[in-house]
Design a protein around this motif. Structure first.
Motif, PDB file in Angstrom:
ATOM      1  N   GLY A  97       0.812  -1.211   0.000  1.00 27.44           N
ATOM      2  CA  GLY A  97       0.000   0.000   0.000  1.00 27.44           C
ATOM      3  C   GLY A  97       0.844   1.260   0.000  1.00 27.44           C
ATOM      4  N   MET A  98       1.913   1.249   0.781  1.00 25.86           N
ATOM      5  CA  MET A  98       2.785   2.424   0.853  1.00 25.86           C
ATOM      6  C   MET A  98       3.466   2.684  -0.489  1.00 25.86           C
ATOM      7  SD  MET A  98       4.549   2.024   4.615  1.00 25.86           S
ATOM      8  CE  MET A  98       3.541   2.073   6.110  1.00 25.86           C
ATOM      9  N   GLY A  99       3.940   1.606  -1.120  1.00 28.72           N
ATOM     10  CA  GLY A  99       4.578   1.755  -2.416  1.00 28.72           C
ATOM     11  C   GLY A  99       3.618   2.296  -3.466  1.00 28.72           C
ATOM     12  N   MET A 100       2.382   1.795  -3.430  1.00 29.81           N
ATOM     13  CA  MET A 100       1.367   2.260  -4.370  1.00 29.81           C
ATOM     14  C   MET A 100       1.023   3.719  -4.106  1.00 29.81           C
ATOM     15  SD  MET A 100      -2.422   0.613  -5.148  1.00 29.81           S
ATOM     16  CE  MET A 100      -1.759  -0.976  -5.641  1.00 29.81           C
ATOM     17  N   ALA A 101       0.948   4.098  -2.840  1.00 35.49           N
ATOM     18  CA  ALA A 101       0.568   5.462  -2.464  1.00 35.49           C
ATOM     19  C   ALA A 101       1.518   6.496  -3.045  1.00 35.49           C
ATOM     20  CB  ALA A 101       0.521   5.586  -0.947  1.00 35.49           C
ATOM     21  N   ILE A 102       2.795   6.184  -3.064  1.00 35.65           N
ATOM     22  CA  ILE A 102       3.801   7.112  -3.575  1.00 35.65           C
ATOM     23  C   ILE A 102       3.692   7.267  -5.087  1.00 35.65           C
ATOM     24  CG2 ILE A 102       6.289   7.450  -3.863  1.00 35.65           C
ATOM     25  CD1 ILE A 102       6.636   6.043  -1.150  1.00 35.65           C
ATOM     26  N   GLN A 103       3.303   6.191  -5.746  1.00 37.65           N
ATOM     27  CA  GLN A 103       3.275   6.169  -7.209  1.00 37.65           C
ATOM     28  C   GLN A 103       2.023   6.802  -7.798  1.00 37.65           C
ATOM     29  OE1 GLN A 103       3.520   2.180  -8.801  1.00 37.65           O
ATOM     30  NE2 GLN A 103       2.604   2.781 -10.741  1.00 37.65           N
ATOM     31  N   ILE A 104       0.875   6.626  -7.147  1.00 41.65           N
ATOM     32  CA  ILE A 104      -0.400   7.000  -7.758  1.00 41.65           C
ATOM     33  C   ILE A 104      -0.849   8.408  -7.360  1.00 41.65           C
ATOM     34  CG2 ILE A 104      -1.067   4.583  -7.766  1.00 41.65           C
ATOM     35  CD1 ILE A 104      -2.933   5.116  -5.453  1.00 41.65           C
ATOM     36  N   LYS A 105      -1.845   8.903  -8.065  1.00 39.25           N
ATOM     37  CA  LYS A 105      -2.410  10.211  -7.759  1.00 39.25           C
ATOM     38  C   LYS A 105      -3.226  10.139  -6.472  1.00 39.25           C
ATOM     39  CE  LYS A 105      -2.620  11.751 -12.576  1.00 39.25           C
ATOM     40  NZ  LYS A 105      -3.494  12.230 -13.684  1.00 39.25           N
ATOM     41  N   PRO A 106      -3.437  11.259  -5.793  1.00 40.22           N
ATOM     42  CA  PRO A 106      -4.169  11.275  -4.518  1.00 40.22           C
ATOM     43  C   PRO A 106      -5.608  10.765  -4.686  1.00 40.22           C
ATOM     44  CG  PRO A 106      -2.994  13.329  -4.846  1.00 40.22           C
ATOM     45  CD  PRO A 106      -2.935  12.603  -6.156  1.00 40.22           C
ATOM     46  N   LEU A 107      -5.950   9.727  -3.951  1.00 42.49           N
ATOM     47  CA  LEU A 107      -7.286   9.150  -4.087  1.00 42.49           C
ATOM     48  C   LEU A 107      -8.357  10.011  -3.428  1.00 42.49           C
ATOM     49  CD1 LEU A 107      -6.541   5.334  -3.637  1.00 42.49           C
ATOM     50  CD2 LEU A 107      -6.502   6.755  -5.706  1.00 42.49           C
ATOM     51  N   ILE A 108      -7.978  10.812  -2.432  1.00 41.71           N
ATOM     52  CA  ILE A 108      -8.937  11.693  -1.774  1.00 41.71           C
ATOM     53  C   ILE A 108      -9.441  12.762  -2.741  1.00 41.71           C
ATOM     54  CG2 ILE A 108      -7.128  13.281  -0.969  1.00 41.71           C
ATOM     55  CD1 ILE A 108     -10.320  12.396   0.994  1.00 41.71           C
ATOM     56  N   ALA A 109      -8.729  12.987  -3.850  1.00 36.36           N
ATOM     57  CA  ALA A 109      -9.079  14.068  -4.787  1.00 36.36           C
ATOM     58  C   ALA A 109      -9.947  13.602  -5.940  1.00 36.36           C
ATOM     59  CB  ALA A 109      -7.795  14.692  -5.344  1.00 36.36           C
ATOM     60  N   GLN A 110     -10.399  12.338  -5.910  1.00 36.17           N
ATOM     61  CA  GLN A 110     -11.146  11.808  -7.054  1.00 36.17           C
ATOM     62  C   GLN A 110     -12.667  11.904  -6.863  1.00 36.17           C
ATOM     63  OE1 GLN A 110      -9.118  11.194  -9.554  1.00 36.17           O
ATOM     64  NE2 GLN A 110      -7.484  11.628  -8.068  1.00 36.17           N
ATOM     65  N   ARG A 111     -13.334  12.371  -7.921  1.00 36.28           N
ATOM     66  CA  ARG A 111     -14.802  12.389  -7.940  1.00 36.28           C
ATOM     67  C   ARG A 111     -15.267  11.115  -8.642  1.00 36.28           C
ATOM     68  NH1 ARG A 111     -17.373  17.745  -7.314  1.00 36.28           N
ATOM     69  NH2 ARG A 111     -15.736  19.282  -6.848  1.00 36.28           N
ATOM     70  N   TRP A 112     -15.251  10.028  -7.907  1.00 41.43           N
ATOM     71  CA  TRP A 112     -15.594   8.726  -8.468  1.00 41.43           C
ATOM     72  C   TRP A 112     -16.979   8.730  -9.102  1.00 41.43           C
ATOM     73  CZ3 TRP A 112     -11.197   6.190  -8.284  1.00 41.43           C
ATOM     74  CH2 TRP A 112     -10.337   6.358  -7.193  1.00 41.43           C
ATOM     75  N   GLU A 113     -17.902   9.418  -8.450  1.00 44.47           N
ATOM     76  CA  GLU A 113     -19.299   9.403  -8.901  1.00 44.47           C
ATOM     77  C   GLU A 113     -19.472  10.032 -10.283  1.00 44.47           C
ATOM     78  OE1 GLU A 113     -19.071   9.839  -4.397  1.00 44.47           O
ATOM     79  OE2 GLU A 113     -18.124  10.743  -6.154  1.00 44.47           O
ATOM     80  N   ALA A 114     -18.542  10.885 -10.672  1.00 45.28           N
ATOM     81  CA  ALA A 114     -18.614  11.515 -11.988  1.00 45.28           C
ATOM     82  C   ALA A 114     -18.076  10.591 -13.078  1.00 45.28           C
ATOM     83  CB  ALA A 114     -17.833  12.827 -11.993  1.00 45.28           C
ATOM     84  N   GLY A 115     -17.506   9.475 -12.661  1.00 45.18           N
ATOM     85  CA  GLY A 115     -16.938   8.546 -13.634  1.00 45.18           C
ATOM     86  C   GLY A 115     -17.350   7.113 -13.421  1.00 45.18           C
ATOM     87  N   TRP A 116     -18.584   6.915 -12.942  1.00 49.67           N
ATOM     88  CA  TRP A 116     -19.090   5.549 -12.793  1.00 49.67           C
ATOM     89  C   TRP A 116     -19.077   4.805 -14.126  1.00 49.67           C
ATOM     90  CZ3 TRP A 116     -18.890   3.645  -8.278  1.00 49.67           C
ATOM     91  CH2 TRP A 116     -19.420   4.250  -7.146  1.00 49.67           C
ATOM     92  N   ASP A 117     -19.291   5.554 -15.218  1.00 47.60           N
ATOM     93  CA  ASP A 117     -19.388   4.923 -16.537  1.00 47.60           C
ATOM     94  C   ASP A 117     -18.025   4.768 -17.217  1.00 47.60           C
ATOM     95  OD1 ASP A 117     -18.985   7.622 -16.872  1.00 47.60           O
ATOM     96  OD2 ASP A 117     -20.430   7.851 -18.514  1.00 47.60           O
ATOM     97  N   LYS A 118     -16.964   5.098 -16.511  1.00 42.34           N
ATOM     98  CA  LYS A 118     -15.614   4.967 -17.055  1.00 42.34           C
ATOM     99  C   LYS A 118     -15.064   3.574 -16.713  1.00 42.34           C
ATOM    100  CE  LYS A 118     -13.026   8.497 -16.256  1.00 42.34           C
ATOM    101  NZ  LYS A 118     -12.107   9.437 -15.544  1.00 42.34           N
TER     102      LYS A 118
END
Length: 236
Positions: free
Chosen positions: A182-203
């Motif tokens: 999890g720590m390794g992934m956290a450093i690599q990926i974009k901040p998950l707290i900043a995602q509007r998942w609901e706007a991309g349910w169809d993605k």
């Protein structure tokens, strides 16, 4: 003096609650909410909020108090296979989980927003990263601990390792691998707290992962979501 007493009381409460949670192998979700609530008003949570504010997209969501609409699994099930919404609905139904199960809190402060947003999107993070529920909880918590210093995530990382070392050393490898992943992934990926998942349910889930830079989701590990639901025919 009063602040020192409050900090001590908070520590004692958290110690008791964490011990109870770990003894239940993570199944007592109310304990998780109790730990989060115990950090309300703490210095640790204030630092976490400042880290969230440093992320422009997350700050905009925080200031508008965006939590998104209630999640409707039946509506999401009608989306095309492979999309985030359809996959999420399929997984939640297979697990028998209610997406709106989390403890509610009136959002009066920025800290309240952070807590409520993480509670609401917790299972989405499991899906998008590949960490399984219960068995892969430490991986998800590690991401929030590294990306924004979320106090509950940090506390459970330390407590889980300490308990495994003292009482169940045979599980230390399993625990530390989850955290490290999890720590390794956290450093690599974009901040998950900043995602509007609901706007991309169809993605598509694959597209979400590409955009977030999740190049190596958790798939074959023993603590993966796929391992928890091997019978589902999904594009993991």
């Amino acid at each position: 003096m009063l602040k020192q007493f409050e900090d001590l009381t908070r520590t004692v409460r958290n110690l008791h609650t964490v011990t109870d949670l770990l003894k239940s192998m993570g199944e007592k979700t109310e304990n998780v909410f109790d730990i989060e609530d115990n950090f309300r008003g703490s210095d640790q949570m204030k630092v976490c909020v400042e880290r969230v504010k440093a992320i422009p997209e997350a700050r905009a969501m925080m200031e508008s108090r965006y939590l998104g609409p209630e999640i409707d699994l039946e509506a999401l099930s009608n989306l095309p296979p492979g999309t985030l919404g359809h996959t999420y609905a399929t997984v939640m139904k297979a697990l028998g989980f209610d997406p709106n199960f989390y403890r509610r809190r009136d959002v009066k402060t920025d800290a309240d927003w952070v807590t409520m947003r993480l509670r609401k999107t917790h299972d989405i993070v499991h899906l998008i990263t590949g960490f399984g529920p219960t068995g892969g909880e430490l991986g998800v918590l590690a991401i929030h601990a590294v990306q924004i210093g979320y106090p509950m995530g940090v506390l459970l990382q330390v407590a889980s390792m300490g308990l495994a070392l003292k009482r169940q050393p045979e599980k230390l490898d399993y625990v530390t691998q989850q955290s490290a992943r999890g720590m390794g992934m956290a450093i690599q990926i974009k901040p998950l707290i900043a995602q509007r998942w609901e706007a991309g349910w169809d993605k598509p889930v694959r597209q979400w992962r590409e955009e977030l830079n999740i190049t190596n989701p958790v798939i074959d590990e023993p603590y993966s979501l796929k391992n928890r639901l091997p019978s589902l025919d999904l594009d993991w």
